[in-house]
Design a protein around this motif. Structure first.
Motif, mmCIF file in Angstrom:
data_model
loop_
_atom_site.group_PDB
_atom_site.id
_atom_site.type_symbol
_atom_site.label_atom_id
_atom_site.label_comp_id
_atom_site.label_asym_id
_atom_site.label_seq_id
_atom_site.Cartn_x
_atom_site.Cartn_y
_atom_site.Cartn_z
ATOM 1 N N LYS A 27 -4.515 -1.977 -9.384
ATOM 2 C CA LYS A 27 -3.329 -1.183 -9.018
ATOM 3 C C LYS A 27 -3.414 0.211 -9.632
ATOM 4 O O LYS A 27 -3.130 1.219 -8.989
ATOM 5 C CB LYS A 27 -2.044 -1.873 -9.515
ATOM 6 C CG LYS A 27 -1.613 -3.023 -8.666
ATOM 7 C CD LYS A 27 -0.118 -2.885 -8.284
ATOM 8 C CE LYS A 27 0.255 -3.849 -7.169
ATOM 9 N NZ LYS A 27 0.180 -5.263 -7.593
ATOM 10 N N LYS A 28 -3.823 0.264 -10.899
ATOM 11 C CA LYS A 28 -3.945 1.540 -11.601
ATOM 12 C C LYS A 28 -5.013 2.393 -10.906
ATOM 13 O O LYS A 28 -4.826 3.590 -10.669
ATOM 14 C CB LYS A 28 -4.321 1.269 -13.074
ATOM 15 C CG LYS A 28 -4.676 2.497 -13.890
ATOM 16 C CD LYS A 28 -3.418 3.195 -14.354
ATOM 17 C CE LYS A 28 -3.608 4.578 -14.938
ATOM 18 N NZ LYS A 28 -4.772 4.840 -15.728
ATOM 19 N N LEU A 29 -6.122 1.751 -10.570
ATOM 20 C CA LEU A 29 -7.228 2.453 -9.904
ATOM 21 C C LEU A 29 -6.772 3.046 -8.564
ATOM 22 O O LEU A 29 -7.051 4.214 -8.257
ATOM 23 C CB LEU A 29 -8.382 1.464 -9.702
ATOM 24 C CG LEU A 29 -9.601 1.936 -8.919
ATOM 25 C CD1 LEU A 29 -10.312 3.067 -9.659
ATOM 26 C CD2 LEU A 29 -10.579 0.785 -8.700
ATOM 27 N N GLN A 30 -6.054 2.253 -7.803
ATOM 28 C CA GLN A 30 -5.576 2.739 -6.497
ATOM 29 C C GLN A 30 -4.597 3.894 -6.665
ATOM 30 O O GLN A 30 -4.628 4.868 -5.913
ATOM 31 C CB GLN A 30 -4.899 1.586 -5.732
ATOM 32 C CG GLN A 30 -5.918 0.605 -5.185
ATOM 33 C CD GLN A 30 -5.287 -0.672 -4.646
ATOM 34 O OE1 GLN A 30 -4.213 -1.096 -5.098
ATOM 35 N NE2 GLN A 30 -5.949 -1.303 -3.689
ATOM 36 N N GLN A 31 -3.776 3.798 -7.709
ATOM 37 C CA GLN A 31 -2.794 4.854 -7.964
ATOM 38 C C GLN A 31 -3.506 6.151 -8.378
ATOM 39 O O GLN A 31 -3.166 7.239 -7.908
ATOM 40 C CB GLN A 31 -1.861 4.369 -9.069
ATOM 41 C CG GLN A 31 -0.676 5.271 -9.321
ATOM 42 C CD GLN A 31 -0.027 4.943 -10.666
ATOM 43 O OE1 GLN A 31 -0.067 3.791 -11.132
ATOM 44 N NE2 GLN A 31 0.556 5.948 -11.286
ATOM 45 N N THR A 32 -4.510 6.013 -9.232
ATOM 46 C CA THR A 32 -5.267 7.187 -9.683
ATOM 47 C C THR A 32 -5.983 7.843 -8.493
ATOM 48 O O THR A 32 -5.965 9.064 -8.327
ATOM 49 C CB THR A 32 -6.311 6.770 -10.745
ATOM 50 O OG1 THR A 32 -5.627 6.154 -11.825
ATOM 51 C CG2 THR A 32 -7.101 7.956 -11.250
ATOM 52 N N MET A 33 -6.573 7.011 -7.661
ATOM 53 C CA MET A 33 -7.298 7.519 -6.484
ATOM 54 C C MET A 33 -6.338 8.294 -5.576
ATOM 55 O O MET A 33 -6.673 9.355 -5.054
ATOM 56 C CB MET A 33 -7.893 6.301 -5.754
ATOM 57 C CG MET A 33 -9.050 6.591 -4.864
ATOM 58 S SD MET A 33 -10.414 7.375 -5.709
ATOM 59 C CE MET A 33 -11.031 8.315 -4.341
ATOM 60 N N LYS A 34 -5.137 7.760 -5.416
ATOM 61 C CA LYS A 34 -4.128 8.404 -4.576
ATOM 62 C C LYS A 34 -3.761 9.774 -5.138
ATOM 63 O O LYS A 34 -3.595 10.747 -4.401
ATOM 64 C CB LYS A 34 -2.887 7.515 -4.486
ATOM 65 C CG LYS A 34 -1.998 7.882 -3.346
ATOM 66 C CD LYS A 34 -0.949 6.842 -3.106
ATOM 67 C CE LYS A 34 0.045 7.361 -2.085
ATOM 68 N NZ LYS A 34 1.286 6.617 -2.124
ATOM 69 N N GLN A 35 -3.666 9.819 -6.478
ATOM 70 C CA GLN A 35 -3.325 11.111 -7.098
ATOM 71 C C GLN A 35 -4.414 12.141 -6.810
ATOM 72 O O GLN A 35 -4.119 13.296 -6.513
ATOM 73 C CB GLN A 35 -3.128 10.937 -8.603
ATOM 74 C CG GLN A 35 -1.753 10.380 -8.923
ATOM 75 C CD GLN A 35 -1.519 10.255 -10.404
ATOM 76 O OE1 GLN A 35 -2.144 9.424 -11.067
ATOM 77 N NE2 GLN A 35 -0.630 11.060 -10.929
ATOM 78 N N TYR A 36 -5.674 11.713 -6.900
ATOM 79 C CA TYR A 36 -6.768 12.645 -6.597
ATOM 80 C C TYR A 36 -6.742 13.086 -5.133
ATOM 81 O O TYR A 36 -7.158 14.175 -4.806
ATOM 82 C CB TYR A 36 -8.114 12.025 -6.954
ATOM 83 C CG TYR A 36 -8.433 12.143 -8.430
ATOM 84 C CD1 TYR A 36 -8.526 13.395 -9.039
ATOM 85 C CD2 TYR A 36 -8.622 11.025 -9.227
ATOM 86 C CE1 TYR A 36 -8.793 13.515 -10.398
ATOM 87 C CE2 TYR A 36 -8.900 11.133 -10.588
ATOM 88 C CZ TYR A 36 -8.982 12.383 -11.159
ATOM 89 O OH TYR A 36 -9.241 12.506 -12.503
ATOM 90 N N GLU A 37 -6.258 12.221 -4.261
ATOM 91 C CA GLU A 37 -6.255 12.572 -2.845
ATOM 92 C C GLU A 37 -5.049 13.405 -2.448
ATOM 93 O O GLU A 37 -5.102 14.138 -1.465
ATOM 94 C CB GLU A 37 -6.332 11.304 -1.993
ATOM 95 C CG GLU A 37 -7.755 10.746 -2.035
ATOM 96 C CD GLU A 37 -7.956 9.519 -1.165
ATOM 97 O OE1 GLU A 37 -6.998 8.751 -0.998
ATOM 98 O OE2 GLU A 37 -9.080 9.335 -0.688
ATOM 99 N N THR A 38 -3.965 13.304 -3.214
ATOM 100 C CA THR A 38 -2.736 13.963 -2.760
ATOM 101 C C THR A 38 -2.297 15.140 -3.634
ATOM 102 O O THR A 38 -1.651 16.050 -3.149
ATOM 103 C CB THR A 38 -1.565 12.945 -2.694
ATOM 104 O OG1 THR A 38 -1.434 12.324 -3.967
ATOM 105 C CG2 THR A 38 -1.815 11.898 -1.635
ATOM 106 N N GLU A 39 -2.634 15.105 -4.917
ATOM 107 C CA GLU A 39 -2.121 16.167 -5.795
ATOM 108 C C GLU A 39 -3.148 17.294 -5.895
ATOM 109 O O GLU A 39 -4.313 17.046 -6.202
ATOM 110 C CB GLU A 39 -1.779 15.592 -7.176
ATOM 111 C CG GLU A 39 -0.576 14.662 -7.070
ATOM 112 C CD GLU A 39 -0.122 14.111 -8.395
ATOM 113 O OE1 GLU A 39 -0.350 14.768 -9.428
ATOM 114 O OE2 GLU A 39 0.465 13.020 -8.386
#
Ligand SMILES: CC(C)(COP(=O)(O)OP(=O)(O)OC[C@H]1O[C@@H](n2cnc3c(N)ncnc32)[C@H](O)[C@@H]1OP(=O)(O)O)[C@@H](O)C(=O)NCCC(=O)NCCS
Length: 124
Positions: A27-39
């Motif tokens: 879950k943490k990994l997916q959240q971090t990946m999302k941050q790299y893709e969106t922020e």
């Protein structure tokens, strides 16, 4: 060479990111990946030789400061100087910035800095 992340590299990037001790939980990994893709200020860079074998994730903290939040190398290619090459290439790409580590990367980044300084001394 150091290349910028794009969506086509998502799976390989996620695999590399998962080697960070702080990203073991899916879950943490997916959240971090999302941050790299969106922020916008979260950016991923990949190290490509024949294949993509390394990753650096950074945060643009301000106009002057970039923080290395994540760094990882494919286990099959470790201890061959790839990690150090990535840090060096990144510093060269952002030569006018203060590139610093965070708590998760400081152990390795400090090691790179010490060795760079020793090389400078040797060249004097
Ligand atoms: C850290 C990492 C990126 C290094 O990549 P690498 O390509 O093997 O590194 P290099 O070959 O350039 O450098 C190897 C040196 O780094 C040291 N090193 C490896 N991992 C380290 C760590 N977590 N902290 C401090 N030093 C480390 C090795 O002991 C070796 O030292 P030496 O030059 O005195 O023999 C890699 O081990 C990795 O992906 N680790 C898992 C992810 C991780 O923990 N990242 C955060 C690191 S703080």
């Amino acid at each position: 060479m150091l290349i910028r992340y794009k969506k086509a590299f998502e799976k390989i990037a996620m695999g590399l990111l998962s080697f960070m001790p702080s990203e073991k939980d899916l879950k943490k990994l997916q959240q971090t990946m999302k941050q790299y893709e969106t922020e916008e200020d979260w950016q991923l860079f990949l190290w490509k030789e024949e294949d993509i074998i390394g990753l650096m994730g950074v945060l643009f903290v301000s106009d002057e400061i970039i923080e290395i939040q994540h760094i990882s190398v494919n286990p099959s290619f470790r201890y061959q100087g790839i990690g150090k090459k990535m840090v060096k290439a990144f510093r060269e790409m952002f030569v006018d910035k203060n590139v610093r580590a965070n708590d998760n990367t400081v152990a390795f980044i400090d090691k790179c800095s010490v060795e760079d300084k020793e090389m400078e001394k040797g060249n004097e």
